[in-house]
Scaffold this active site. Structure first.
Site, PDB file in Angstrom:
ATOM      1  N   ALA A  61       0.859  -1.190   0.000  1.00  0.00           N
ATOM      2  CA  ALA A  61       0.000   0.000   0.000  1.00  0.00           C
ATOM      3  C   ALA A  61       0.891   1.235   0.000  1.00  0.00           C
ATOM      4  CB  ALA A  61      -0.874  -0.028   1.246  1.00  0.00           C
TER       5      ALA A  61
ATOM      6  N   GLY B  38       0.734  -5.078   1.030  1.00  0.00           N
ATOM      7  CA  GLY B  38      -0.388  -5.181   0.094  1.00  0.00           C
ATOM      8  C   GLY B  38       0.014  -5.818  -1.224  1.00  0.00           C
TER       9      GLY B  38
HETATM   10  C1  LIG Z   1      -7.819   1.271   5.973  1.00  0.00           C
HETATM   11  C2  LIG Z   1      -6.757   1.063   4.946  1.00  0.00           C
HETATM   12  C3  LIG Z   1      -6.574  -0.382   4.663  1.00  0.00           C
HETATM   13  C4  LIG Z   1      -5.360  -0.572   3.846  1.00  0.00           C
HETATM   14  C5  LIG Z   1      -4.943  -2.007   3.844  1.00  0.00           C
HETATM   15  C6  LIG Z   1      -3.554  -2.051   4.215  1.00  0.00           C
HETATM   16  C7  LIG Z   1      -2.899  -3.378   3.980  1.00  0.00           C
HETATM   17  C8  LIG Z   1      -1.561  -3.174   3.415  1.00  0.00           C
HETATM   18  C9  LIG Z   1      -0.667  -2.395   4.027  1.00  0.00           C
HETATM   19  C10 LIG Z   1       0.646  -2.180   3.413  1.00  0.00           C
HETATM   20  O1  LIG Z   1       0.968  -2.678   2.360  1.00  0.00           O
HETATM   21  S1  LIG Z   1       1.679  -1.171   4.250  1.00  0.00           S
HETATM   22  C11 LIG Z   1       3.135  -1.156   3.238  1.00  0.00           C
HETATM   23  C12 LIG Z   1       3.907  -2.423   3.315  1.00  0.00           C
HETATM   24  N1  LIG Z   1       5.115  -2.311   2.582  1.00  0.00           N
HETATM   25  C13 LIG Z   1       6.282  -2.012   3.136  1.00  0.00           C
HETATM   26  O2  LIG Z   1       6.385  -1.867   4.330  1.00  0.00           O
HETATM   27  C14 LIG Z   1       7.443  -1.864   2.213  1.00  0.00           C
HETATM   28  C15 LIG Z   1       8.126  -0.548   2.475  1.00  0.00           C
HETATM   29  N2  LIG Z   1       9.227  -0.331   1.577  1.00  0.00           N
HETATM   30  C16 LIG Z   1      10.414  -0.944   1.710  1.00  0.00           C
HETATM   31  O3  LIG Z   1      10.639  -1.766   2.555  1.00  0.00           O
HETATM   32  C17 LIG Z   1      11.487  -0.539   0.759  1.00  0.00           C
HETATM   33  O4  LIG Z   1      11.180   0.740   0.309  1.00  0.00           O
HETATM   34  C18 LIG Z   1      11.643  -1.486  -0.446  1.00  0.00           C
HETATM   35  C19 LIG Z   1      10.323  -1.695  -1.151  1.00  0.00           C
HETATM   36  C20 LIG Z   1      12.218  -2.824   0.028  1.00  0.00           C
HETATM   37  C21 LIG Z   1      12.631  -0.834  -1.454  1.00  0.00           C
HETATM   38  O5  LIG Z   1      13.850  -0.521  -0.789  1.00  0.00           O
HETATM   39  P1  LIG Z   1      14.948   0.422  -1.503  1.00  0.00           P
HETATM   40  O6  LIG Z   1      16.085   0.494  -0.548  1.00  0.00           O
HETATM   41  O7  LIG Z   1      15.183  -0.045  -2.857  1.00  0.00           O
HETATM   42  O8  LIG Z   1      14.278   1.840  -1.650  1.00  0.00           O
HETATM   43  P2  LIG Z   1      13.810   2.853  -0.541  1.00  0.00           P
HETATM   44  O9  LIG Z   1      14.792   3.948  -0.433  1.00  0.00           O
HETATM   45  O10 LIG Z   1      13.417   2.164   0.699  1.00  0.00           O
HETATM   46  O11 LIG Z   1      12.439   3.398  -1.172  1.00  0.00           O
HETATM   47  C22 LIG Z   1      12.460   4.178  -2.373  1.00  0.00           C
HETATM   48  C23 LIG Z   1      11.386   5.232  -2.268  1.00  0.00           C
HETATM   49  O12 LIG Z   1      10.115   4.587  -2.254  1.00  0.00           O
HETATM   50  C24 LIG Z   1       9.374   4.987  -1.114  1.00  0.00           C
HETATM   51  N3  LIG Z   1       8.532   3.859  -0.695  1.00  0.00           N
HETATM   52  C25 LIG Z   1       8.919   2.602  -0.502  1.00  0.00           C
HETATM   53  N4  LIG Z   1       7.872   1.838  -0.188  1.00  0.00           N
HETATM   54  C26 LIG Z   1       6.794   2.642  -0.182  1.00  0.00           C
HETATM   55  C27 LIG Z   1       5.412   2.434   0.071  1.00  0.00           C
HETATM   56  N5  LIG Z   1       4.911   1.224   0.368  1.00  0.00           N
HETATM   57  N6  LIG Z   1       4.612   3.486   0.011  1.00  0.00           N
HETATM   58  C28 LIG Z   1       5.079   4.709  -0.323  1.00  0.00           C
HETATM   59  N7  LIG Z   1       6.377   4.983  -0.573  1.00  0.00           N
HETATM   60  C29 LIG Z   1       7.219   3.944  -0.510  1.00  0.00           C
HETATM   61  C30 LIG Z   1      10.443   5.352  -0.098  1.00  0.00           C
HETATM   62  O13 LIG Z   1       9.929   6.217   0.876  1.00  0.00           O
HETATM   63  C31 LIG Z   1      11.472   6.019  -0.972  1.00  0.00           C
HETATM   64  O14 LIG Z   1      10.985   7.311  -1.251  1.00  0.00           O
HETATM   65  P3  LIG Z   1      11.952   8.571  -1.157  1.00  0.00           P
HETATM   66  O15 LIG Z   1      12.437   8.623   0.234  1.00  0.00           O
HETATM   67  O16 LIG Z   1      13.066   8.294  -2.119  1.00  0.00           O
HETATM   68  O17 LIG Z   1      11.098   9.720  -1.517  1.00  0.00           O
END
Ligand SMILES: CCCCCCC/C=C/C(=O)SCCNC(=O)CCNC(=O)[C@H](O)C(C)(C)COP(=O)(O)OP(=O)(O)OC[C@H]1O[C@@H](n2cnc3c(N)ncnc32)[C@H](O)[C@@H]1OP(=O)(O)O
Length: 718
Positions: free
Chosen positions: A61, A100
């Site tokens: 998400a 997600g």
């Molecule tokens: C009532 C609402 C119901 C909703 C249902 C909810 C059910 C689901 C919930 C979820 O899915 S919560 C999210 C779960 N996912 C994560 O926790 C993954 C988070 N991300 C990471 O672990 C890492 O970013 C990665 C995917 C492994 C990639 O790592 P990498 O080192 O390659 O890059 P980063 O520097 O970490 O990230 C780059 C850039 O992308 C942004 N970002 C990463 N993931 C997300 C995300 N899920 N949402 C929004 N943005 C994300 C991160 O902040 C970086 O941005 P900048 O700092 O460069 O601007």
């Protein structure tokens, strides 16, 4: 968004597009709903593959959307609709399928991944649970026991492990999308009922209740007050004991409680803080984006005590060659035995087949003449460090980067004795240096952008969260720790016991209170630092006022009594002999404290846990505001990342500066004023000007503090 294309052989290919990680934003969800509908309606399409753009399936998400109203199609019905499709749907997973993203894949009928892909449900680390059906589908697929592990820890797993657990149907070293397309053609027309996870029963061990109770107890112990891991176990209990529809209701209700909690906000803030700190900048305008660091392939470490050994291992794990120098023969002999074993263990912990780097041990400083970067890690003593730096300046070429692992000494003084002060930076590691995630990169006034960029990049290569900080005594972390420790000692003088102080802090969420921590690291460590600062040692007046402010000699006296903590079996607590781990209350300490109070005419009073927390934490936070005002940290996120990754601050409380915002800046100010009024001889309790300005400015949220800080800065180093 999501794009749709029809491939030969009646396969519809849906591609998620939202760089950099194809997070499930409202636009992406809408794109999925529309393209799945299109595939359903197209009579020429017999099967569907879902993949992500740029070799990344989906990072989950879109966390940024959680701060505002949720718009666009919700995830749960979207995934349910995919599962219900009567044409086979395959998730082609490259890069990541997290949160997600994995839940979307679990709604598909088959999952195929590249061997380098990472999968997981890390929602718990964001204060949430996998509320898009993850808590109900995953246990039905892989069984309750394995699902409990993945969902309560949020750990990322490799494709190989996912295949073994049964999450994946196939893994490939080649293109996962191509394989998925071939595969889905081969299964077109086959029955899909058994592929719809929501219809399956959850495989459980015979004694479900005792398993769930055991895991709940473990989780409560490990999570130290965090709500999300407990909610995850509750959701999994529902998966094991209720029909799918009721399980989904439970999942939704638990998520509703977590979603708006302060803990979820704190953990999501911590996620972004960790990423913000990588984007450093200097007053000159140099920053992470316009400065190039050097790629180091050969480094040296000087001094092979505890810190030096850990640094050697951390460097070697990146694959570089390391020259490890120790001039004392006995220490060198011990280190050359211990370091390879540490390297082997750490490589094993990180699942690396063989430890990558090459380490050469030497007693001769001359042997560092060919390296590109040196990290000095000798005792925390300025005279000694100056001596080493002078020596390095004569041995190394003028282009060698010289770094000091100091925990608080003046980097500029060290730079001054070298030929190239611009190539000198601090690299403050935390013990054990090969394990702890934090690295403070100390930018002296003369440190060049290239030197800072090199140290920051090297930190990243070592797997650290590197935070650029300014050059002031104690830098950021230890500077804030000082008033915290000081308050803990004053509380003992006033009537508290070490247990009472520790219990209040551990209840707050620290893994260890200050006195247990001091016993673990050794009371002599702090004593030496205070001696270096002229606060204790022979010839220093033994009063309770030193250098013009209130001082507690209690820790000096305990240390000077030979009670150095765990290593001597006695410190603030007693242990089962030297090296013992289990702290027990020690009558000696209580008698000692009573005698001390009597000697100084102090009357013990009963002190509530609230006062312990306020005095220790608000003094620390207050120093954080001073640090921001002096630009020794670039923003509150930097301080918070330092405390979460280096000082055991509970992650679900975001960090000290975030916590101040949660408590209310007005309240923090009012309590500091109250405690300062009661203790006017403690300057650290005097509220910082920045805090006062923020309160006067309406107590803006932490993300807006920078606007105030920039107006208020007294110096500027970062
Ligand atoms: C009532 C609402 C119901 C909703 C249902 C909810 C059910 C689901 C919930 C979820 O899915 S919560 C999210 C779960 N996912 C994560 O926790 C993954 C988070 N991300 C990471 O672990 C890492 O970013 C990665 C995917 C492994 C990639 O790592 P990498 O080192 O390659 O890059 P980063 O520097 O970490 O990230 C780059 C850039 O992308 C942004 N970002 C990463 N993931 C997300 C995300 N899920 N949402 C929004 N943005 C994300 C991160 O902040 C970086 O941005 P900048 O700092 O460069 O601007």
């Amino acid at each position: 968004m999501a794009t749709y294309s029809r491939l030969p052989g009646s396969v519809a290919l849906i591609t998620l597009q939202n760089p950099p990680v194809n997070a499930l934003s409202a636009a992406v969800r809408q794109g999925i709903v529309d393209t799945v509908q299109r595939a359903l309606k197209d009579p020429k399409v017999t099967s569907v593959v879902i993949c992500g753009q740029n070799g990344r399936f989906c990072g989950g998400a879109d966390i940024r959307e959680f701060a505002g109203p949720m718009l666009g199609p919700p995830l749960v019905p979207m995934i349910h609709a995919i599962e219900a499709v009567d044409k086979p749907v395959v998730a082609a997973i490259e890069g990541v399928a997290l949160g997600g993203g994995l839940e979307l894949a679990l709604g598909c009928h088959y999952r195929i991944a590249h061997s380098k892909a990472l999968l997981g449900l890390p929602e718990v680390t964001l204060g949430l649970l996998p509320a898009a059906g993850g808590t109900q589908r995953l246990p039905r697929l892989i069984g309750l026991t394995a699902a409990l592990d993945l969902i309560t820890t949020g750990r990322h797993i490799s494709a190989a492990e996912a295949l073994k657990l049964g999450i994946l149907d196939q893994v490939t070293d080649s293109n996962a999308v191509d394989l998925a397309v071939d595969f889905v053609r081969s299964v077109a027309g086959q029955p899909l009922d058994s592929r719809r996870l929501s219809t399956l029963a959850c495989p459980c061990p015979p004694d479900v209740d005792s398993l769930l109770d055991k895991v709940m107890a473990q989780v409560r112990q490990r999570s130290r007050g965090a709500l999300a891991p407990v909610a995850c176990v509750q959701a999994l209990r529902a998966a094991a004991t209720l029909p799918y529809t009721q399980g989904m209701e439970k999942e939704r209700d638990l998520m509703a409680t977590l979603f708006n909690s302060g803990q979820a906000r704190a953990l999501q803030y911590a996620f972004f803080s960790q990423r913000v700190v990588g984007k450093w900048s200097l007053p000159s305008g140099a920053n992470w984006n316009n400065s190039t660091g050097r790629t180091i392939s050969k480094a040296a470490v000087i001094g092979l005590g505890t810190m030096g050994r850990g640094i050697v291992v951390a460097l070697a794990l990146t694959g570089m060659s390391v020259v490890a120098v120790e001039t004392q023969e006995k220490q060198l002999a011990e280190a050359s035995q211990a370091v390879p074993a540490m390297l082997q263990r750490e490589a094993g912990r990180r699942s690396l087949a063989t430890p990558p780097g090459v380490i050469t041990f030497s007693s001769n400083l001359q042997d560092v003449s060919e390296v590109e970067l040196v990290i000095e890690a000798v005792f925390e003593n300025m005279a000694l460090k100056l001596q080493v730096f002078r020596h390095l300046a004569s041995v190394c070429g003028p282009g060698t980067l010289l770094c000091s692992n100091t925990s608080g000494l003046d980097m500029d003084q060290l730079a001054a004795v070298t030929k190239s002060p611009a190539l000198v930076v601090g690299m403050h590691f935390f013990a054990p240096a090969h394990v702890m995630k934090l690295l403070e990169v100390v930018c002296g006034p003369r440190s060049s952008p290239e030197a800072v960029a090199t140290a920051m990049q090297l930190g990243k290569r070592m797997g650290k969260v590197s935070v650029a900080v300014g050059n002031c005594p104690g830098f950021v972390g230890n500077r804030m720790l000082k008033p915290y420790l000081e308050q803990a000692n004053f509380l003992l003088e006033e009537g508290a016991t070490p247990q009472q102080v520790d219990e209040a802090l551990e209840e707050f969420g620290f893994p260890m209170g200050v006195f247990r921590m001091s016993d673990l690291s050794g009371l002599d460590v702090g004593w030496r630092i205070r001696k270096e600062a002229g606060l204790t040692g022979p010839g220093v007046e033994p009063s309770r006022t030193r250098q013009g402010r209130r001082y507690s000699p209690l820790p000096d006296q305990v240390c000077e009594a030979g009670r150095l903590g765990q290593k001597t079996g006695r410190g603030w607590y007693q242990y089962d002999g030297p090296g013992g781990r289990v702290a027990r209350s020690d009558p000696w300490v209580h008698i000692f404290l009573e005698a001390y109070r009597a000697q100084h005419g102090l009357v013990a009073r009963s002190i509530a846990p609230e006062e312990i927390l306020e005095r220790c934490l608000y003094a620390l936070i207050n120093e954080g505001f001073n640090i921001l005002q002096e630009a020794m940290a670039a923003g509150p996120e930097h301080i918070d990342a330092i405390y979460v990754f280096g000082y055991g601050w509970p992650r679900h409380r975001g960090g000290p500066m975030f916590h101040a915002g949660q408590v209310g800046l007005g309240r923090v100010l009012e309590r500091l004023e109250h405690h300062h009024h009661n203790h006017p001889d403690v300057p650290h309790l005097e509220p910082s000007t920045l805090l006062r300005r923020l309160v006067a400015g309406g107590s803006p949220p932490v993300q807006k503090w920078r606007e105030f800080i920039n107006k208020d800065r007294v110096h500027s180093q970062l």
